[in-house]
Design a protein around this motif. Structure first.
Motif, PDB file in Angstrom:
ATOM      1  N   VAL A  25     -13.574  -2.591 -35.259  1.00  0.00           N
ATOM      2  CA  VAL A  25     -14.053  -3.853 -35.790  1.00  0.00           C
ATOM      3  C   VAL A  25     -14.723  -3.611 -37.135  1.00  0.00           C
ATOM      4  O   VAL A  25     -15.586  -2.737 -37.247  1.00  0.00           O
ATOM      5  CB  VAL A  25     -15.079  -4.494 -34.827  1.00  0.00           C
ATOM      6  CG1 VAL A  25     -15.604  -5.793 -35.391  1.00  0.00           C
ATOM      7  CG2 VAL A  25     -14.482  -4.705 -33.459  1.00  0.00           C
ATOM      8  N   TRP A  26     -14.325  -4.366 -38.162  1.00  0.00           N
ATOM      9  CA  TRP A  26     -15.044  -4.347 -39.439  1.00  0.00           C
ATOM     10  C   TRP A  26     -16.073  -5.463 -39.339  1.00  0.00           C
ATOM     11  O   TRP A  26     -15.739  -6.644 -39.237  1.00  0.00           O
ATOM     12  CB  TRP A  26     -14.113  -4.574 -40.619  1.00  0.00           C
ATOM     13  CG  TRP A  26     -14.878  -4.855 -41.874  1.00  0.00           C
ATOM     14  CD1 TRP A  26     -14.986  -6.062 -42.505  1.00  0.00           C
ATOM     15  CD2 TRP A  26     -15.679  -3.951 -42.622  1.00  0.00           C
ATOM     16  NE1 TRP A  26     -15.797  -5.950 -43.597  1.00  0.00           N
ATOM     17  CE2 TRP A  26     -16.242  -4.658 -43.696  1.00  0.00           C
ATOM     18  CE3 TRP A  26     -15.995  -2.602 -42.488  1.00  0.00           C
ATOM     19  CZ2 TRP A  26     -17.082  -4.077 -44.625  1.00  0.00           C
ATOM     20  CZ3 TRP A  26     -16.831  -2.014 -43.417  1.00  0.00           C
ATOM     21  CH2 TRP A  26     -17.362  -2.742 -44.473  1.00  0.00           C
ATOM     22  N   ALA A  27     -17.345  -5.077 -39.380  1.00  0.00           N
ATOM     23  CA  ALA A  27     -18.421  -6.033 -39.161  1.00  0.00           C
ATOM     24  C   ALA A  27     -19.005  -6.588 -40.453  1.00  0.00           C
ATOM     25  O   ALA A  27     -19.745  -7.547 -40.425  1.00  0.00           O
ATOM     26  CB  ALA A  27     -19.518  -5.377 -38.340  1.00  0.00           C
ATOM     27  N   GLY A  28     -18.706  -5.971 -41.583  1.00  0.00           N
ATOM     28  CA  GLY A  28     -19.272  -6.448 -42.842  1.00  0.00           C
ATOM     29  C   GLY A  28     -20.743  -6.099 -42.946  1.00  0.00           C
ATOM     30  O   GLY A  28     -21.170  -5.036 -42.532  1.00  0.00           O
ATOM     31  N   ILE A  29     -21.534  -7.024 -43.445  1.00  0.00           N
ATOM     32  CA  ILE A  29     -22.974  -6.806 -43.584  1.00  0.00           C
ATOM     33  C   ILE A  29     -23.638  -7.233 -42.281  1.00  0.00           C
ATOM     34  O   ILE A  29     -23.641  -8.417 -41.938  1.00  0.00           O
ATOM     35  CB  ILE A  29     -23.536  -7.593 -44.774  1.00  0.00           C
ATOM     36  CG1 ILE A  29     -22.848  -7.140 -46.062  1.00  0.00           C
ATOM     37  CG2 ILE A  29     -25.044  -7.414 -44.866  1.00  0.00           C
ATOM     38  CD1 ILE A  29     -23.182  -7.971 -47.273  1.00  0.00           C
ATOM     39  N   VAL A  30     -24.188  -6.271 -41.563  1.00  0.00           N
ATOM     40  CA  VAL A  30     -24.786  -6.545 -40.259  1.00  0.00           C
ATOM     41  C   VAL A  30     -26.136  -5.851 -40.140  1.00  0.00           C
ATOM     42  O   VAL A  30     -26.431  -4.900 -40.853  1.00  0.00           O
ATOM     43  CB  VAL A  30     -23.878  -6.063 -39.109  1.00  0.00           C
ATOM     44  CG1 VAL A  30     -22.642  -6.902 -39.002  1.00  0.00           C
ATOM     45  CG2 VAL A  30     -23.524  -4.604 -39.271  1.00  0.00           C
ATOM     46  N   SER A  31     -26.909  -6.327 -39.174  1.00  0.00           N
ATOM     47  CA  SER A  31     -28.178  -5.683 -38.853  1.00  0.00           C
ATOM     48  C   SER A  31     -27.962  -4.748 -37.661  1.00  0.00           C
ATOM     49  O   SER A  31     -26.898  -4.757 -37.028  1.00  0.00           O
ATOM     50  CB  SER A  31     -29.232  -6.734 -38.499  1.00  0.00           C
ATOM     51  OG  SER A  31     -28.906  -7.350 -37.268  1.00  0.00           O
ATOM     52  N   VAL A  32     -28.975  -3.979 -37.362  1.00  0.00           N
ATOM     53  CA  VAL A  32     -28.927  -3.103 -36.191  1.00  0.00           C
ATOM     54  C   VAL A  32     -28.682  -3.931 -34.935  1.00  0.00           C
ATOM     55  O   VAL A  32     -27.883  -3.557 -34.069  1.00  0.00           O
ATOM     56  CB  VAL A  32     -30.240  -2.289 -36.075  1.00  0.00           C
ATOM     57  CG1 VAL A  32     -30.291  -1.516 -34.778  1.00  0.00           C
ATOM     58  CG2 VAL A  32     -30.393  -1.354 -37.256  1.00  0.00           C
ATOM     59  N   ASP A  33     -29.350  -5.075 -34.820  1.00  0.00           N
ATOM     60  CA  ASP A  33     -29.193  -5.936 -33.643  1.00  0.00           C
ATOM     61  C   ASP A  33     -27.772  -6.483 -33.524  1.00  0.00           C
ATOM     62  O   ASP A  33     -27.240  -6.598 -32.414  1.00  0.00           O
ATOM     63  CB  ASP A  33     -30.187  -7.097 -33.689  1.00  0.00           C
ATOM     64  CG  ASP A  33     -31.631  -6.630 -33.525  1.00  0.00           C
ATOM     65  OD1 ASP A  33     -31.856  -5.553 -32.939  1.00  0.00           O
ATOM     66  OD2 ASP A  33     -32.528  -7.354 -33.984  1.00  0.00           O
ATOM     67  N   ASP A  34     -27.153  -6.825 -34.645  1.00  0.00           N
ATOM     68  CA  ASP A  34     -25.771  -7.316 -34.623  1.00  0.00           C
ATOM     69  C   ASP A  34     -24.820  -6.249 -34.092  1.00  0.00           C
ATOM     70  O   ASP A  34     -23.943  -6.527 -33.278  1.00  0.00           O
ATOM     71  CB  ASP A  34     -25.316  -7.738 -36.018  1.00  0.00           C
ATOM     72  CG  ASP A  34     -26.004  -8.985 -36.532  1.00  0.00           C
ATOM     73  OD1 ASP A  34     -26.461  -9.802 -35.707  1.00  0.00           O
ATOM     74  OD2 ASP A  34     -26.091  -9.136 -37.760  1.00  0.00           O
ATOM     75  N   VAL A  35     -24.992  -5.028 -34.560  1.00  0.00           N
ATOM     76  CA  VAL A  35     -24.118  -3.933 -34.130  1.00  0.00           C
ATOM     77  C   VAL A  35     -24.327  -3.638 -32.657  1.00  0.00           C
ATOM     78  O   VAL A  35     -23.369  -3.430 -31.906  1.00  0.00           O
ATOM     79  CB  VAL A  35     -24.353  -2.674 -34.991  1.00  0.00           C
ATOM     80  CG1 VAL A  35     -23.541  -1.508 -34.466  1.00  0.00           C
ATOM     81  CG2 VAL A  35     -24.004  -2.951 -36.438  1.00  0.00           C
ATOM     82  N   GLU A  36     -25.572  -3.645 -32.215  1.00  0.00           N
ATOM     83  CA  GLU A  36     -25.852  -3.420 -30.802  1.00  0.00           C
ATOM     84  C   GLU A  36     -25.204  -4.509 -29.949  1.00  0.00           C
ATOM     85  O   GLU A  36     -24.615  -4.230 -28.906  1.00  0.00           O
ATOM     86  CB  GLU A  36     -27.361  -3.381 -30.554  1.00  0.00           C
ATOM     87  CG  GLU A  36     -27.710  -3.120 -29.100  1.00  0.00           C
ATOM     88  CD  GLU A  36     -29.198  -3.089 -28.853  1.00  0.00           C
ATOM     89  OE1 GLU A  36     -29.595  -2.511 -27.826  1.00  0.00           O
ATOM     90  OE2 GLU A  36     -29.962  -3.640 -29.660  1.00  0.00           O
ATOM     91  N   ALA A  37     -25.293  -5.763 -30.379  1.00  0.00           N
ATOM     92  CA  ALA A  37     -24.676  -6.872 -29.646  1.00  0.00           C
ATOM     93  C   ALA A  37     -23.159  -6.714 -29.579  1.00  0.00           C
ATOM     94  O   ALA A  37     -22.544  -7.009 -28.555  1.00  0.00           O
ATOM     95  CB  ALA A  37     -25.040  -8.204 -30.295  1.00  0.00           C
ATOM     96  N   MET A  38     -22.551  -6.229 -30.658  1.00  0.00           N
ATOM     97  CA  MET A  38     -21.099  -6.004 -30.658  1.00  0.00           C
ATOM     98  C   MET A  38     -20.725  -4.912 -29.665  1.00  0.00           C
ATOM     99  O   MET A  38     -19.756  -5.048 -28.910  1.00  0.00           O
ATOM    100  CB  MET A  38     -20.624  -5.644 -32.052  1.00  0.00           C
ATOM    101  CG  MET A  38     -20.748  -6.770 -33.036  1.00  0.00           C
ATOM    102  SD  MET A  38     -20.267  -6.276 -34.678  1.00  0.00           S
ATOM    103  CE  MET A  38     -18.590  -6.862 -34.662  1.00  0.00           C
ATOM    104  N   ALA A  39     -21.472  -3.828 -29.664  1.00  0.00           N
ATOM    105  CA  ALA A  39     -21.176  -2.713 -28.761  1.00  0.00           C
ATOM    106  C   ALA A  39     -21.355  -3.134 -27.302  1.00  0.00           C
ATOM    107  O   ALA A  39     -20.486  -2.874 -26.454  1.00  0.00           O
ATOM    108  CB  ALA A  39     -22.056  -1.520 -29.091  1.00  0.00           C
TER     109      ALA A  39
END
Length: 82
Positions: A25-39
């Motif tokens: 997944v290319w997430a673009g500009i994300v925060s730590v919380d966004d990446v954790e939610a994706m995982a």
């Protein structure tokens, strides 16, 4: 851009149902919380209750989702979120 909620689990669900085995997944500009939610969403989406379901024949089974890679513009946030 997907935000926290059920959308993230949809990615894992579709990859799992399709038998892809891996998801990038290319997430673009994300925060730590966004990446954790994706995982976490990918984990939830790929989870199934096989112990409660009749299994298809061995030759008809799809590959389970075993690998998720999240790419983001902020490498530090992406790394720390996982």
């Amino acid at each position: 851009m997907l935000r926290a909620g059920g959308s993230h689990s949809f990615l894992g669900l579709r990859a799992h149902q399709g038998g892809f085995g891996t998801l990038a997944v290319w997430a673009g500009i994300v925060s730590v919380d966004d990446v954790e939610a994706m995982a976490l969403g990918a984990i939830v989406g790929a989870w199934d209750m096989k112990e409660f379901q009749a299994q298809p024949p061995e030759d008809e089974r799809r590959a389970p989702l075993t690998d998720v890679t999240v790419f983001g513009a902020d490498a530090a946030a992406t790394r720390d979120g996982i």
